[in-house]
Design an enzyme around this catalytic site. Structure first.
Site, mmCIF file in Angstrom:
data_model
loop_
_atom_site.group_PDB
_atom_site.id
_atom_site.type_symbol
_atom_site.label_atom_id
_atom_site.label_comp_id
_atom_site.label_asym_id
_atom_site.label_seq_id
_atom_site.Cartn_x
_atom_site.Cartn_y
_atom_site.Cartn_z
ATOM 1 N N GLU A 121 0.669 -1.314 -0.170
ATOM 2 C CA GLU A 121 -0.270 0.110 0.266
ATOM 3 C C GLU A 121 0.694 0.705 -0.280
ATOM 4 O OE1 GLU A 121 -2.828 0.277 3.041
ATOM 5 O OE2 GLU A 121 -3.306 1.779 2.271
ATOM 6 N N GLY A 261 2.657 2.077 10.834
ATOM 7 C CA GLY A 261 2.734 1.359 11.936
ATOM 8 C C GLY A 261 2.435 -0.055 11.632
ATOM 9 N N ALA A 262 1.466 -0.738 10.865
ATOM 10 C CA ALA A 262 1.019 -1.712 10.464
ATOM 11 C C ALA A 262 0.589 -1.796 9.229
ATOM 12 C CB ALA A 262 0.555 -2.829 12.383
ATOM 13 N N MET A 263 0.216 -2.831 8.665
ATOM 14 C CA MET A 263 0.082 -3.294 7.550
ATOM 15 C C MET A 263 -1.246 -4.216 7.203
ATOM 16 S SD MET A 263 -0.886 -2.048 4.878
ATOM 17 C CE MET A 263 -2.215 -2.430 3.194
ATOM 18 N N GLU A 264 -2.205 -4.002 7.130
ATOM 19 C CA GLU A 264 -3.576 -4.905 7.124
ATOM 20 C C GLU A 264 -3.683 -6.357 5.650
ATOM 21 O OE1 GLU A 264 -4.435 -1.717 6.625
ATOM 22 O OE2 GLU A 264 -5.412 -1.441 4.424
ATOM 23 N N HIS A 297 -7.341 -2.725 14.861
ATOM 24 C CA HIS A 297 -7.716 -1.754 13.041
ATOM 25 C C HIS A 297 -6.708 -3.165 13.129
ATOM 26 C CE1 HIS A 297 -7.229 2.071 11.603
ATOM 27 N NE2 HIS A 297 -6.522 0.741 10.805
ATOM 28 N N GLU A 298 -5.942 -3.385 12.569
ATOM 29 C CA GLU A 298 -5.517 -3.588 11.110
ATOM 30 C C GLU A 298 -6.031 -5.593 11.677
ATOM 31 O OE1 GLU A 298 -3.735 -2.518 9.691
ATOM 32 O OE2 GLU A 298 -2.841 -1.044 11.177
ATOM 33 N N HIS A 301 -9.834 -4.425 9.899
ATOM 34 C CA HIS A 301 -9.322 -3.491 7.713
ATOM 35 C C HIS A 301 -10.086 -5.119 7.699
ATOM 36 C CE1 HIS A 301 -7.821 0.051 7.185
ATOM 37 N NE2 HIS A 301 -6.920 0.145 7.749
HETATM 38 N N1 SER Z 1 -3.097 1.200 5.456
HETATM 39 C C1 SER Z 1 -2.414 0.627 7.165
HETATM 40 C C2 SER Z 1 -3.364 1.315 7.932
HETATM 41 O O1 SER Z 1 -4.199 2.054 7.789
HETATM 42 C C3 SER Z 1 -0.966 1.766 6.833
HETATM 43 O O2 SER Z 1 -1.281 3.095 6.933
HETATM 44 O O3 SER Z 1 -3.008 0.602 8.471
HETATM 45 ZN ZN ZN Z 2 -5.984 1.195 8.543
#
Ligand code: SER
Ligand code: ZN
Length: 711
Positions: A121, A261-264, A297-298, A301
Site C-alpha cells: 500500500e 505502523g502496521a499493514m492489513e 485496527h488491522e 480492516h
Molecule cells: N493501511 C495501513 C493502516 O492504516 C497503513 O497505514 O493500518
Molecule cells: Zn488502517
C-alpha cells in the site's frame, strides 16, 4: 503528475487470477507472474492497449497465451509495460528481476534484518511485478515462494498454505492460495528464520481459526499481549457488528524496519515490532494499549478495507476513517470510554487541527494528489474517524450498525466510494444524508459559536448556534455543514434538567433552538462527548467552568471544562510573563483541582487526565503569536503552584495508590496513572524527598511509569 478525483475512469482491463512465483534471493529475486486478463465490459472501449504499472523492474520475458513476445510487440520502461492489440481474454506471463537488498524505499519487496518482507500500500506492488496496480482491480492470488532452506525456513503469503516441497541446492518452496479476490495493495510475502507464537480462536459459527504471530526467535516471549488483543478484537467484531473472520489462518509478522505502523494484508498482517512486542519488564501501560489498538485496527480492516475496499486512493478515508472509528470504539469498550475519548480528541486537536489550520489543509477525501504516500494524514485518518462518528451520533448505535451491515452486504467483494458508504447508511435508516457529503468536500475545522438566553417569564431557554468555515483562496465559499451538537442543561444543583438533554442538528449558518419549561437559569453543556470535530466558542465565566468541571454528567465535558479553566489561567500567566508582571495562580484552579482530586466518584485515569494541564501545543493554538519560552515558563509556574498548594493531597494520592500489581487491568492502570500524576506534581517542587521517591520509582519500575498525554 497530478491526479484528480474527478478524472476517475474504470480500468480498461481486469484480472481474474494471478499466479505468482517468487524465487527469493537478496540481490536478484526473480518474479514470474501469470495473469488471466480480460477487457472490462464496464469501461469505455479505449485504444485496446494493455498498460501495466511498474517501478524499478528488470523485464526478462513476456508471454501472451504461452507465446513469447518479441521486443517489437511491447514497450517497457521504468514506469510501465504497454502491449497493443491484445485479445478480449488472454493469459499474460511476465518475468522480472528485482533487488530486495537495494530497496531502501521500503515499498515493494525488501529485506530487514535478514527477513524478506513486503509493503504494497499504496502503490508498492508495481515494484514487485508489472500489474494493474490500482485498488479497483481485484483478483484471486496464488503465490509460490522458493528460497534457501537454512536462511529462510519460514515462507509466508496470503491465504492458506496448500503445499510445499524441497528443491535441489538446499532450497525449498511453499505454495499459498488466497480464496478471496483482493487488490494488489493487500498482497504480502514474508520469508526468514522466524519463530511462531500460536493461539486459536473459535468463531461465533464454530470455525476454528489458527492464530500465528511470527517474530525473530529472541522475541518469542513478547507476543502474548498481541495475541490476547487479537482474540479480543475478533470477539468484539462478532458481538458488535456480527462480523466473523473468513480464513482458517490469521498471521501477524513483526519486523523492525517498517514505514507504516502496521499493514492489513489479507490474512498476513505485517507490523512494526513496537506494535507487537511487549513484556511486563519493559512495556508501559501506553505501550500495551497501543498494541491492543493497532492489532485491532488491522484486524478490523479485514471487513472494512479488504472485503470491501476503495475504488481509488482518493477514497482512502473510506477504509481508514471507518477503521480508526472501529478501533476507537473497541478500545473504549476494552478500557474506559471516557478516557479513550479524551485521548482521541487530544490527539485530534494537537495533530489534525494544526493540519487543518495550516498550508497543507485538505478535505478528508482529497481532490488531487501528486504523491499518494503523502496523504496518509491525520486528516484522512483521525478527522475521517470523527466524520464516521457523525453518522453514529445522528443515527444512534443501532442505526449505525444497520447501516454498516447494509454497506458490507451490498458491496462485499468490490471496490467502492465514500458516497456508497453514505448511501448505504441513508438507505438502511430511511434518512436523507446528502448534506453530509460537505464534510468530505471541505477542509478546515469549523467554528461553532453558541449563545444562550433564559427567558424567565416565558420559562424558555433559547440557544443560538452559528457556524463558520475556513475560506481557502479562490475556492468557492464553503457551505454550512450538518453538525450534531449534543446538549444538556444543568440546574443549580448540578443535575441535568429533565427532558433537556438532546442532540441538536445545526444545518444552517445560524439557528436558534428553544427549550421549554425551564424554570431556572441553566448552565449549558455543549457538544457533549465531542459530538463533532469543531472548535466551539462560547462565553463562560470561570465560575461556570468550575461548576461544569464539578458537576457535568458528561465526563468528556467535565474534563473539557477543567481544560478550559486551566487554559484561561495559563494564557493569563503567559501574558504576565511577557509583560514582566509578577505571577499569581489565583484560587479558582487550585479549588477545582482539589475537588477533582478528592472526588471518590472519579477513577484514577480520569483524575489523572483532568489534572493534566493543557500542553504547550494546545495552548499555542489559542495565540496569534507564540513565545515558546514564555509559554513554557507560565506552564511550569502553574505546575509548581498546583503542586505546592495541594502538597498534602498529592502526597495522599501517591501513598494510597503506591502499592498494587503490574496487571494490565483497568483498576491497576487507574491506580498507576493517578499515582504517577501525583508523583509528577510532587517532583516539580524539586525537593529532595519527592525526587528521591521518583528515582526509586523509576529504578523499581516494572515499566508501568508512563501515562497518557505526557506531562
Ligand atoms: N493501511 C495501513 C493502516 O492504516 C497503513 O497505514 O493500518
Ligand atoms: Zn488502517
Amino acid at each position: 503528475m497530478r491526479k484528480y478525483r474527478k478524472d476517475y475512469q474504470p480500468s480498461s482491463f481486469l484480472v481474474e487470477q494471478v499466479d505468482l512465483r517468487v524465487e527469493l534471493d537478496p540481490t536478484d529475486t526473480v518474479v514470474t507472474a501469470a495473469m488471466q486478463v480480460h477487457r472490462n465490459p464496464e469501461a469505455p472501449a479505449g485504444d485496446g492497449v494493455l498498460v501495466l504499472d511498474g517501478d524499478e523492474l528488470e523485464l526478462r520475458a513476456v508471454r501472451l497465451d504461452g507465446v513469447a513476445l518479441s521486443t517489437e510487440r511491447f514497450e517497457a520502461d521504468s514506469q510501465s509495460l504497454r502491449i497493443p492489440d491484445v485479445p478480449e481474454r488472454f493469459e499474460l506471463e511476465t518475468e522480472v528481476v528485482i533487488h530486495p537488498d537495494e530497496n531502501t524505499k521500503l515499498m515493494g519487496l525488501y529485506t530487514s534484518n535478514e527477513i524478506f518482507c513486503t509493503q504494497c500500500e499504496a502503490e508498492g506492488f508495481r515494484r514487485i511485478t508489472y500489474y494493474l496496480d490500482r485498488p479497483d482491480v481485484m483478483a484471486r492470488f496464488t503465490t509460490r515462494i522458493e528460497a534457501d532452506c537454512a536462511k529462510y525456513p519460514v515462507l509466508l503469503s496470503n491465504g492458506n498454505r496448500v503445499d510445499s516441497g524441497d528443491l535441489p541446492g538446499g532450497r525449498h518452496w511453499v505454495q499459498w492460495e488466497d480464496p478471496f479476490r483482493k487488490p494488489s495493495y493487500l498482497f504480502a510475502l514474508v520469508a526468514g528464520d522466524l519463530s511462531c507464537h500460536r493461539g486459536s480462536f473459535r468463531t461465533a459459527s464454530g470455525r476454528e481459526v489458527a492464530l500465528e504471530i511470527w517474530v525473530e526467535p529472541e522475541n518469542i516471549d513478547k507476543c502474548e499481549h498481541a495475541l490476547a488483543s487479537l482474540r479480543a478484537a475478533m470477539k468484539w467484531d462478532e458481538d458488535t457488528y456480527g462480523l466473523e473472520y473468513d480464513l482458517d489462518i490469521y498471521m501477524i509478522v513483526a519486523v523492525n524496519d517498517f514505514n507504516m505502523g502496521a499493514m492489513e494484508n489479507k490474512g498476513l498482517n505485517i507490523f512494526n515490532s513496537k506494535y507487537v512486542l511487549a513484556k511486563p519488564s519493559t512495556a508501559t501501560d501506553d505501550d500495551y494499549e497501543g498494541i491492543e489498538s493497532v492489532v485491532a485496527h488491522e484486524y478490523f480492516h479485514n471487513w472494512t478495507g479488504n472485503r470491501v475496499t476503495c475504488r481509488d486512493w482518493f477514497q482512502l478515508t473510506l477504509k481508514e476513517g471507518l477503521t480508526v472509528f472501529r478501533d476507537q470504539e473497541f478500545s473504549a469498550d476494552m478500557t474506559s470510554r471516557a478516557v479513550k475519548r479524551i485521548q482521541d480528541v487530544t490527539r485530534l486537536r494537537t495533530t489534525q487541527f494544526a493540519e487543518d489550520a495550516g498550508p497543507l489543509a485538505h478535505p478528508i477525501r482529497p481532490e488531487s494528489y501528486i504523491e499518494m504516500n503523502n496523504f496518509y494524514t491525520a486528516t484522512v485518518y483521525e478527522k475521517g474517524a470523527e466524520v464516521v462518528r457523525l453518522y453514529q451520533t445522528l443515527l444512534g448505535k443501532e442505526g449505525f450498525r444497520k447501516g454498516l451491515r447494509r454497506y458490507l452486504e451490498t458491496h462485499d467483494g468490490s471496490a467502492v466510494t465514500c458516497d456508497d458508504f453514505r448511501e448505504a447508511m441513508a438507505q438502511a435508516n430511511g434518512r436523507d444524508l446528502q448534506q453530509l457529503e460537505r464534510w468530505y468536500l471541505q477542509a478546515g475545522t469549523p467554528v461553532v459559536r453558541a449563545h444562550g438566553d433564559w427567558d424567565e417569564s416565558a420559562r424558555e431557554y433559547r440557544l443560538t448556534l452559528s457556524q463558520s468555515q475556513r475560506v481557502f483562496g479562490e475556492q468557492t465559499r464553503p457551505l454550512p455543514l450538518p453538525i450534531p451538537i449534543r446538549v444538556g442543561l444543568l440546574g443549580s444543583d448540578g443535575k441535568d434538567l429533565p427532558g433537556a438533554s438532546r442532540t441538536l442538528e445545526l444545518t444552517e449558518s445560524e439557528q436558534t433552538f428553544t427549550f421549554e419549561g425551564i424554570t431556572e437559569r441553566p448552565v449549558v453543556s455543549l457538544a457533549r462527548g465531542f459530538s463533532a470535530p469543531i472548535r466551539l466558542v462560547v462565553e463562560r465565566t470561570p465560575a461556570e467552568l468550575a461548576f461544569l468541571m464539578a458537576h457535568d454528567s458528561d465526563s468528556f465535558n467535565r474534563w473539557e471544562a477543567g481544560q478550559d479553566l486551566s487554559k484561561r489561567v495559563l494564557l493569563g500567566l503567559n501574558e504576565d510573563v511577557l509583560a514582566g508582571r509578577p505571577l499569581d495562580l489565583g484560587e479558582d484552579l487550585v479549588r477545582a483541582f482539589r475537588n477533582v482530586l478528592l472526588d471518590p466518584a472519579l477513577d484514577g485515569s480520569i483524575k489523572s487526565l483532568t489534572l493534566t494541564l493543557p500542553s504547550e501545543e494546545v495552548l499555542a493554538q489559542e495565540l496569534e503569536s507564540v513565545d515558546p519560552d514564555a509559554l513554557h515558563r507560565a506552564r511550569a509556574f502553574a505546575t509548581r503552584q498546583l503542586a505546592a498548594a495541594l502538597r498534602d493531597e498529592w502526597t495522599a494520592a501517591y501513598r494510597d495508590n503506591a502499592r498494587g500489581s503490574d496487571a494490565i487491568e483497568k483498576a491497576e492502570i487507574d491506580r498507576r496513572r493517578i499515582k504517577n500524576r501525583a508523583l509528577r506534581y510532587l517532583t516539580s517542587l524539586d525537593e529532595s524527598d519527592t525526587t528521591a521517591r521518583a528515582r526509586a520509582r523509576v529504578r523499581g519500575a516494572a515499566g508501568q511509569a508512563a501515562e497518557p498525554g505526557g506531562g
